[in-house]
Structure formats: C-alpha cells, structure tokens
Scaffold this active site. Structure first.
Site, PDB file in Angstrom:
ATOM      1  CD  GLU A 144      -2.454   1.236   2.757  1.00  0.00           C
ATOM      2  OE1 GLU A 144      -3.384   2.056   2.915  1.00  0.00           O
ATOM      3  OE2 GLU A 144      -2.083   0.466   3.672  1.00  0.00           O
ATOM      4  CG  HIS A 145       1.319   3.510   2.882  1.00  0.00           C
ATOM      5  ND1 HIS A 145       0.765   4.709   2.490  1.00  0.00           N
ATOM      6  CD2 HIS A 145       0.390   2.918   3.676  1.00  0.00           C
ATOM      7  CE1 HIS A 145      -0.433   4.840   3.025  1.00  0.00           C
ATOM      8  NE2 HIS A 145      -0.684   3.765   3.750  1.00  0.00           N
TER       9      HIS A 145
ATOM     10  CG  HIS B 289     -26.005  -7.698 -34.284  1.00  0.00           C
ATOM     11  ND1 HIS B 289     -26.984  -8.272 -33.504  1.00  0.00           N
ATOM     12  CD2 HIS B 289     -25.148  -7.073 -33.429  1.00  0.00           C
ATOM     13  CE1 HIS B 289     -26.735  -8.009 -32.229  1.00  0.00           C
ATOM     14  NE2 HIS B 289     -25.629  -7.279 -32.157  1.00  0.00           N
TER      15      HIS B 289
END
Length: 360
Positions: free
Chosen positions: A255-256, A350
């Site tokens: 995280e850090h 389509h």
C-alpha cells in the site's frame, strides 16, 4: 482547535490542487479513425457516492478529506458521508470530521455504525439517500459489507484492508529516520504489516536496535501494535542487491512504499517499482506526510491489490462514455466486415440492419 482547522485547510488545498490537475488531464477527446468515422469519450461525474469514514479505533478526519476532496472536485452532485460515533464517547461524532464536511460543502452527514451504514447507503432509508457507489476503509466487517452490497448493485472501488508499508533502503539511509518511518504505519493496529527490505545486514541490526529505543517512547497500545506489525506480520528482508529488493517490493505490492537509497540509484529503483499504492522518495518524504498533507491519495489498495488498482482520486468518481459518429460512406466501407462478423456469431438482426441500408 484553530491549529487543527488550519492543518485541515492546508491538507485540503494540497488535495484540491492534485485532483484538479488530474481532472484537467481527464478531458473529453475524439479522433478520426478513418474517413467519416470519429470516436472518442466524454467524461462525467458519477451521480452519487457514499463516503465511509471509520471511527472504530480512533477518529480519522484525514480519511474524510482524502475521500471528500476528490468527490467534490469531480463534481459529484449527491455526496453522503457516514461516520460512526467516536470510540469511548457518548454517541458524538468527532467535530474535526464535521469541520471537513463544512469546508467541502458536504451537508448529507450521517452518524451510523459501519456495516449498517454501508447497507443504508446501498438500499437507502427514510433518512439516508441511496447512492450508486461507496468508498472508504474500515474493519473486516465493513469490508465484508461492501462486498455483500455489490450483489445489490452498489459499486465499490476496491477493498481497503489493514494498512501496510514497505521501506526499501541501502547503507546510506539514516538509521534513526528509518526506524521512525517503519513505526508510522506499524502503529495503526495489531493487524498492520510493515516490511523492511535492504541489502545491508549491518543496517538491519542498527535499525533493530534503534527500534527498541523508539518503541519505548510510544504508549503501550501503539507499541504493541508496532511489535505485531514488525514481528509476526512483517519483518526485515535481506537481499543481495537493489534489483532483488525491487523484485521483493513488486511481489509484495505494498500500500505504502518508501525508497531511501543512494541518490544515484533513486530514479532506477523508483522506475523499476511498478506495484505499489504510492512511492515516497527519500527520507524527507515520510508516510505521515503522505497520509496527512502531501496531496497524493492516501486511501490506497492493500492486500496485494496494488498489482491491479490505484488509490482514490478524482478518477474514482468519474466515468467515461464512448461516443462515435459514422457518415454513410464510412458505414458502407465497414459493412462487409460487420456482416461477416455478425453472421459468424449468429446475430441475423445485427447483419440485417446493415444489409437493409445498402440493398440495391
């Protein structure tokens, strides 16, 4: 407390500048793919969001502005903030959280406990509006509530679990600062994880000794958390080289992340780290500065999710809508490929929509 309000104003100004720059970069765009065919995107804010500000272990006005500023800068029209009462109080909410809301113009603020708050935001109640998305860190119960509510159409960005940090350093790092910075995220709780990666065994020994000195300065509850974070939940990793240290960091995806190496290797190391919520460079950029004031996101992916996701910024509260326009010659040019692909996948409507346009 005037000093606390001034600090909050300082932090909000940094966050606002950072996120306004991100918003400026996230502008509408279009291109001509071929003659007569243009495509691009328009970027708009999501319609509503719930911000969860935890209060189980302590009060966190910093989370309120880390979540609130990006949402406000993005232009989200309906912002709700939910926050549990302060622990050990009489049901009151930390006034600092309310100051953040006042400064940001967030008026839908509700006092409610974590899982119930997440459910209320997802379903709506007589008093709490239903929102489309919820963000914010919390206990395992709050995290599980966010996961459960996705079954009911409530979006969330990522799961923000117990905090974690990794410090990558070499022999040039200051031992005292290393120890101090390792303790920053470690003091969050006994479920946090802190990892120290270095190619210097002597540095590990010196930091271990310094940690014992600095731990003695902390209150018992914080010291206990630090010992758990640095001990069974984390620890030191001795590597043979900085390249190997980078490999460890990328596998862990913290995280850090802080890099404290010889200046001549800083850019090389930072460029090579690709899995981290944030990278703070040098020992004048501690995690506490990132958590409270720098302006970079501080609500970051944990538990390895930095491999695939990023921190909470203005982008969290924006959505992209693709826009395209073709003229008749461009559609005619594409028609054979469209019909071929539609027929192969078994979608006659389509292909008929194209054939009927250009039947002789």
């Amino acid at each position: 407390d005037p000093a606390l309000e001034n600090a909050i104003v300082d932090a909000i100004s940094h966050l606002r500048a950072f996120n306004e720059q991100l918003l400026e970069r996230a502008s509408d765009w279009q291109m001509e793919i071929e003659n007569g065919l243009t495509a691009g995107e328009k970027i708009t804010p999501i319609s509503s969001v719930g911000l969860f500000v935890p209060s189980g272990k302590a009060s966190y006005p910093s989370v309120a502005y880390q979540l609130g500023v990006p949402a406000v800068v993005a232009g989200v029209k309906n912002i709700c903030l939910v926050v549990p009462p302060v622990p050990g109080g009489n049901g009151e909410v930390d006034p600092a959280v309310l100051v953040v809301c006042r400064l940001l113009g967030i008026t839908n603020v509700f006092r409610i406990n974590g899982p119930a708050g997440i459910a209320a935001l997802g379903f709506g109640t007589e008093t709490i509006p239903k929102v489309r998305k919820v963000v914010g860190p919390g206990s395992p119960a709050v995290t599980l509530a966010q996961v459960e509510m996705q079954r009911h159409g409530l979006a969330t960005m990522m799961l923000l679990g117990p905090t974690e940090s990794l410090v990558l350093a070499d022999h040039t790092a200051h031992v005292g600062r290393l120890a101090s910075d390792l303790l920053i995220e470690a003091e969050h709780g006994t479920d946090s994880s802190v990892v120290f990666v270095t190619n210097s065994e002597a540095l590990i020994d010196a930091v271990e000794e310094e940690l014992q000195i600095q731990l003695a300065d902390l209150p018992p509850v914080r010291a206990e958390a630090c010992r758990a974070s640095l001990g069974p939940n984390g620890g030191a990793v001795l590597v043979a080289s900085l390249n190997e240290a980078v490999d460890v960091a990328n596998m862990y995806a913290p995280e850090h992340c802080q890099v404290a190496v010889d200046a001549q290797y800083e850019d090389q190391v930072v460029d090579a780290i690709i899995n981290a919520g944030e990278i703070l460079i040098g020992q004048h950029t501690p995690f506490s500065a990132g958590n409270f004031l720098i302006g970079c996101p501080a609500s970051l992916p944990t538990s390895g999710f930095a491999h695939v996701s990023s921190g909470i910024t203005v982008d969290t509260f924006l959505k992209r809508t693709a826009i395209a326009r073709a003229n008749e010659p461009a559609l005619r040019r594409m028609s054979e490929s469209i019909i071929t692909l539609a027929d192969h996948e078994g979608f006659p409507a389509h292909s008929n929509a194209i054939r009927r346009r250009f039947q002789a």
